[in-house]
Write a protein that holds these residues in place. Sequence first.
Motif, PDB file in Angstrom:
ATOM      1  N   LEU A 291      15.028  44.180 -13.920  1.00  0.00           N
ATOM      2  CA  LEU A 291      15.070  45.432 -14.665  1.00  0.00           C
ATOM      3  C   LEU A 291      13.856  46.306 -14.344  1.00  0.00           C
ATOM      4  O   LEU A 291      13.975  47.537 -14.262  1.00  0.00           O
ATOM      5  N   LEU A 292      12.717  45.667 -14.136  1.00  0.00           N
ATOM      6  CA  LEU A 292      11.533  46.421 -13.694  1.00  0.00           C
ATOM      7  C   LEU A 292      11.769  47.044 -12.322  1.00  0.00           C
ATOM      8  O   LEU A 292      11.385  48.190 -12.069  1.00  0.00           O
ATOM      9  N   ARG A 293      12.376  46.293 -11.423  1.00  0.00           N
ATOM     10  CA  ARG A 293      12.662  46.833 -10.084  1.00  0.00           C
ATOM     11  C   ARG A 293      13.649  47.996 -10.156  1.00  0.00           C
ATOM     12  O   ARG A 293      13.395  49.083  -9.616  1.00  0.00           O
ATOM     13  N   ALA A 328      10.801  53.306  -3.838  1.00  0.00           N
ATOM     14  CA  ALA A 328      10.525  52.166  -2.951  1.00  0.00           C
ATOM     15  C   ALA A 328      11.324  50.940  -3.390  1.00  0.00           C
ATOM     16  O   ALA A 328      11.818  50.170  -2.548  1.00  0.00           O
ATOM     17  N   ASN A 329      11.473  50.761  -4.692  1.00  0.00           N
ATOM     18  CA  ASN A 329      12.189  49.600  -5.222  1.00  0.00           C
ATOM     19  C   ASN A 329      13.699  49.677  -5.048  1.00  0.00           C
ATOM     20  O   ASN A 329      14.406  48.707  -5.339  1.00  0.00           O
ATOM     21  N   HIS A 350       9.082  43.516  -5.990  1.00  0.00           N
ATOM     22  CA  HIS A 350       9.114  44.913  -6.415  1.00  0.00           C
ATOM     23  C   HIS A 350       7.715  45.489  -6.602  1.00  0.00           C
ATOM     24  O   HIS A 350       6.725  44.763  -6.757  1.00  0.00           O
ATOM     25  N   ALA A 351       7.686  46.817  -6.600  1.00  0.00           N
ATOM     26  CA  ALA A 351       6.418  47.546  -6.720  1.00  0.00           C
ATOM     27  C   ALA A 351       6.313  48.278  -8.048  1.00  0.00           C
ATOM     28  O   ALA A 351       5.610  49.284  -8.154  1.00  0.00           O
ATOM     29  N   ALA A 352       6.998  47.774  -9.079  1.00  0.00           N
ATOM     30  CA  ALA A 352       7.002  48.490 -10.362  1.00  0.00           C
ATOM     31  C   ALA A 352       5.599  48.667 -10.930  1.00  0.00           C
ATOM     32  O   ALA A 352       5.327  49.635 -11.649  1.00  0.00           O
TER      33      ALA A 352
END
Length: 410
Positions: A291-293, A328-329, A350-352
Amino acid sequence: MSDSAPTTQDERVLPEHPPVTDWLHDFDHTDPRWTDNPFPIWDDIRSASPVVHTKRFQGCYLPTSYEAVKQIAHDTEHFSSRRVVVRDERPEVQRNAAPPITSDPPEHKPAKQLLLPPFTPDAMKRLEPRVRAICNELIDEFIADGGCDAAARYTKHIPVRAICHMLGIPEKDGDLFVRWIHMILELGIKNEVMLKQAVGEMTEYFAGHIEARKQRPTDDLISTLMNAKDKSGQPLEDSHVLGSLRLLLIAGIDTTWSAIGASLWHLAKTPADRERLVKEPRLMPAAVEELLRAYSPVTMAREVMKETTIAGCPMKPGNMVLLSFPAANRDPAVFPDADKVMIDRQNNPHAAFGLGIHRCVGSNLARMEMTVALEEWLKRIPDFRLDPAGRVAWSEGTVRGPRQLPILFG
């Protein structure tokens, strides 16, 4: 302000932006279509070019590939963090604006190290019971109603009250903080007056707490910062303490509130994922990461300081960069089926929380708050859906999350 009222460059309210007709050459992250659904826009841009440019915002680049975002985030020689929001105006850079997020090397590292101890995994374990209690106190207020605006009644209050608890300031002041965040991160993009007013009010508020603690020290995060020493062994200047407190308030609230809200929005409209999480709670860690991604709330900015080339695109000094970790994600070169939300996704770099030296200090706090907020909601409200009579409204600007989230349950 009337048409005849005198204005200065610092005070004028800039006109509304014209709608975008060409996203590749004239993007605008405040356009309502971007606010409502940026994902297809990013996909179209990325398929054409890993980096694009607009003349809006006095010149701004947008990288949409994971590799381009990563390269810029790690390059502190050509890109400065002294301005971290892309807006119409570029006010004079303020010293100690919000360290360490607005700091460049060599000042960045010591400023960041000061903030690491309060956000360790062990510190989060100590805070977790209070966050669970906050979630249940909030749910108690609306569970009998059969529905609620989950953004107004639940998601925004959890990080507000948690950060108040850490800072040792009254939880009842939370509405003030939400107002300042709205003025700085949304209204302030196009309205310098709002931005300055909010920063001034926030500074005055925290200056009062600092003065009170000089008379009577406390055991909270404000006193921790006041007792900290800089790299030469001297106490931090008040301006540094104030800047860090502004950062903690803004970064510690809006981002997590947005992530929790987007997660509830996804689960409300995706019954299969909701039912699976209820039946298989062990999936929660992987689900939180996915979900963050998929709905990363935070886009940062950099200022180009020296000419360089990223992904074949020459970048000129004086321009800004909209550093989109959310775009990015969604890069299919890194994430298979990038546009699908898979709550059991295993390989998920991921980069969140950002990339490079400015990776988020509060990532442990955000993960804990997200996890607890979803767990407690699903325990007590396992069956819920979007209210078809209501409207989901998303925030404008560089932090994205639902500001209205009408949900039905029961």
